[in-house]
Scaffold this motif. Structure first.
Motif, mmCIF file in Angstrom:
data_model
loop_
_atom_site.group_PDB
_atom_site.id
_atom_site.type_symbol
_atom_site.label_atom_id
_atom_site.label_comp_id
_atom_site.label_asym_id
_atom_site.label_seq_id
_atom_site.Cartn_x
_atom_site.Cartn_y
_atom_site.Cartn_z
ATOM 1 N N ASP A 115 0.835 -1.204 0.000
ATOM 2 C CA ASP A 115 0.000 0.000 0.000
ATOM 3 C C ASP A 115 0.878 1.266 0.000
ATOM 4 O O ASP A 115 1.033 1.941 1.017
ATOM 5 N N VAL A 116 1.464 1.568 -1.157
ATOM 6 C CA VAL A 116 2.455 2.643 -1.238
ATOM 7 C C VAL A 116 1.842 4.046 -1.106
ATOM 8 O O VAL A 116 2.565 5.030 -0.953
ATOM 9 N N ASP A 117 0.534 4.151 -1.142
ATOM 10 C CA ASP A 117 -0.133 5.428 -0.864
ATOM 11 C C ASP A 117 -0.320 5.628 0.646
ATOM 12 O O ASP A 117 -0.624 6.722 1.102
ATOM 13 N N ALA A 118 -0.185 4.516 1.396
ATOM 14 C CA ALA A 118 -0.412 4.518 2.858
ATOM 15 C C ALA A 118 -1.825 4.953 3.222
ATOM 16 O O ALA A 118 -2.039 5.695 4.182
ATOM 17 N N PHE A 119 -2.793 4.482 2.474
ATOM 18 C CA PHE A 119 -4.199 4.797 2.751
ATOM 19 C C PHE A 119 -4.918 3.675 3.502
ATOM 20 O O PHE A 119 -6.021 3.858 3.995
ATOM 21 N N HIS A 120 -4.339 2.473 3.516
ATOM 22 C CA HIS A 120 -4.965 1.332 4.186
ATOM 23 C C HIS A 120 -5.051 1.618 5.694
ATOM 24 O O HIS A 120 -4.113 2.184 6.270
ATOM 25 N N GLY A 125 -3.146 3.537 10.916
ATOM 26 C CA GLY A 125 -2.982 3.287 12.353
ATOM 27 C C GLY A 125 -1.520 3.355 12.767
ATOM 28 O O GLY A 125 -1.178 3.928 13.806
ATOM 29 N N LYS A 126 -0.659 2.809 11.929
ATOM 30 C CA LYS A 126 0.778 2.823 12.248
ATOM 31 C C LYS A 126 1.320 4.247 12.277
ATOM 32 O O LYS A 126 2.194 4.578 13.078
ATOM 33 N N ILE A 127 0.804 5.070 11.379
ATOM 34 C CA ILE A 127 1.261 6.467 11.340
ATOM 35 C C ILE A 127 0.844 7.167 12.640
ATOM 36 O O ILE A 127 1.596 7.930 13.233
ATOM 37 N N MET A 128 -0.349 6.873 13.079
ATOM 38 C CA MET A 128 -0.866 7.446 14.325
ATOM 39 C C MET A 128 0.062 7.100 15.498
ATOM 40 O O MET A 128 0.380 7.946 16.324
ATOM 41 N N ILE A 129 0.500 5.837 15.525
ATOM 42 C CA ILE A 129 1.360 5.378 16.613
ATOM 43 C C ILE A 129 2.788 5.913 16.451
ATOM 44 O O ILE A 129 3.512 6.091 17.416
ATOM 45 N N GLY A 130 3.166 6.167 15.210
ATOM 46 C CA GLY A 130 4.515 6.673 14.961
ATOM 47 C C GLY A 130 5.498 5.564 14.627
ATOM 48 O O GLY A 130 6.709 5.758 14.668
ATOM 49 N N ASN A 131 4.975 4.372 14.292
ATOM 50 C CA ASN A 131 5.834 3.243 13.961
ATOM 51 C C ASN A 131 5.422 2.728 12.583
ATOM 52 O O ASN A 131 4.636 1.825 12.457
ATOM 53 N N ALA A 172 -1.115 16.770 9.816
ATOM 54 C CA ALA A 172 -1.116 17.203 11.219
ATOM 55 C C ALA A 172 -0.316 16.214 12.070
ATOM 56 O O ALA A 172 0.469 16.608 12.938
ATOM 57 N N MET A 173 -0.490 14.937 11.777
ATOM 58 C CA MET A 173 0.190 13.902 12.555
ATOM 59 C C MET A 173 1.712 13.977 12.364
ATOM 60 O O MET A 173 2.467 13.850 13.328
ATOM 61 N N LEU A 174 2.138 14.208 11.129
ATOM 62 C CA LEU A 174 3.586 14.272 10.875
ATOM 63 C C LEU A 174 4.210 15.491 11.564
ATOM 64 O O LEU A 174 5.322 15.413 12.094
ATOM 65 N N LEU A 175 3.488 16.598 11.556
ATOM 66 C CA LEU A 175 3.997 17.799 12.248
ATOM 67 C C LEU A 175 4.062 17.533 13.753
ATOM 68 O O LEU A 175 5.015 17.940 14.426
ATOM 69 N N LEU A 176 3.071 16.818 14.267
ATOM 70 C CA LEU A 176 3.050 16.474 15.692
ATOM 71 C C LEU A 176 4.217 15.549 16.043
ATOM 72 O O LEU A 176 4.881 15.726 17.071
ATOM 73 N N HIS A 177 4.484 14.570 15.170
ATOM 74 C CA HIS A 177 5.619 13.664 15.416
ATOM 75 C C HIS A 177 6.922 14.445 15.523
ATOM 76 O O HIS A 177 7.851 14.004 16.191
#
Ligand code: NDP
Length: 279
Positions: A115-120, A125-131, A172-177
């Motif tokens: 899933d190279v768009d990272a939409f799945h 969920g992984k992006i949310m966790i940061g892993n 927003a999540m990436l800026l927060l990370h």
């Protein structure tokens, strides 16, 4: 003083060159399948640009151009076939799909490893966790542009206008990370102008031409324009009123030549990452 323009074309060329060298150095065989359903002209342009970028990077691209009347079952069957195909490391289904097809269902059918768009949902969920292995291409491209200008996000007031799943929320999540203090605005936000004026880093992902005007921007702010719009005379423009905002900002991305090329470069990066995590 006029803002420094962050050159997305130059930064994206650098990212693609790094991907090309990585593939060449390690003799990797990397494949990306791009699926397009129907004949939306904008989607056609994006798909062609993705194919060109694959050529530049040494990634094999497989295009599946399906007619607009394709059924959901047929599309899901193709996704299953691509999931099982060892030559295909990344699968991208170009959005938007024709109305009779359920986008969420199609995205959820793509293997999270491809899933190279990272939409799945698994990748979101992984992006949310940061892993995470993949980052969604447009927000990741924005971050790359911010870094390329030598800007440290930590502790900065960041305002994102837009809360879509593909741009606003992950941005927003990436800026927060990176330890930004993040505010996400949308169509119900009160006093949008005042909120935006707080921003050290302002990201516009609204989809409205000339939406962000100089009175919404703090002196010296970094302004990232994600929007891709057409003016009445058919010219491509962003969400930011470039002429006046560039007089106030310290850094600004242009449209075209800003975030757009970065999205494709990050897709190339994700495709190599997909190859790696598939082993
Ligand atoms: P969406 O239409 O999904 O989201 C737009 C967001 O803007 C929504 O959250 C909406 O709020 C908000 N919004 C709309 N009107 C206002 C308003 N008056 N005040 C405040 N917020 C408002 O768009 P996308 O996120 O998919 O895309 C945004 C833009 O980015 C588009 O121009 C698109 O073409 C471009 N884009 C560019 C890419 C690139 O590679 N450069 C890639 C992807 C998109 P609400 O949620 O309340 O409706």
């Amino acid at each position: 003083m006029a803002a420094q323009i962050i050159d997305g074309k130059a930064v994206s060329a650098k990212v693609k060159e790094e991907v090309r060298q990585e593939i060449e150095r390690e003799g990797l065989e990397v494949g990306l399948a791009v699926v397009i359903v129907g004949d939306d002209p904008a989607s056609r342009v994006y798909v062609n640009n993705k194919k060109k970028a694959c050529e530049v990077c040494g990634i094999k691209s497989y295009e599946y151009a399906l007619p607009a009347e394709t059924t959901e079952e047929e599309l899901l069957e193709l996704v299953d076939t691509l999931n099982a195909d060892k030559n295909v490391n990344g699968i991208l289904v170009q959005l938007p799909l024709p109305k009779h097809l359920n986008e969420e269902k199609v995205i959820e059918r793509i293997s999270p490893l491809k899933d190279v768009d990272a939409f799945h949902a698994a990748n979101v969920g992984k992006i949310m966790i940061g892993n995470y292995a993949f980052l969604p291409c447009t927000p990741a491209g924005c971050m790359e542009l911010i870094h390329s200008a030598g800007i440290d996000v930590s502790g900065k007031e960041c305002v994102v206008i837009g809360r879509s799943n593909i741009v606003g929320k992950p941005m927003a999540m990436l800026l927060l990370h990176e330890n930004g203090t993040v505010t996400v605005c949308h169509s119900r936000t009160k006093d949008l102008k005042e909120v935006c004026r707080r921003a050290d880093i302002l990201v516009a992902a609204v989809g409205r031409a000339n939406f962000v005007t100089a009175d919404m921007v703090k002196d010296g702010a970094v302004v990232i324009d994600v929007g891709i719009n057409r003016t009445e005379d058919g010219k491509l423009c962003g969400d930011v009123k470039f002429d006046e905002v560039s007089e106030k900002a310290s850094f600004i991305t242009p449209v075209p030549g800003g975030v757009g090329p970065m999205t494709i470069a990050m897709l190339m990066k994700n495709t190599v990452m997909a190859k790696r995590i598939q082993g």
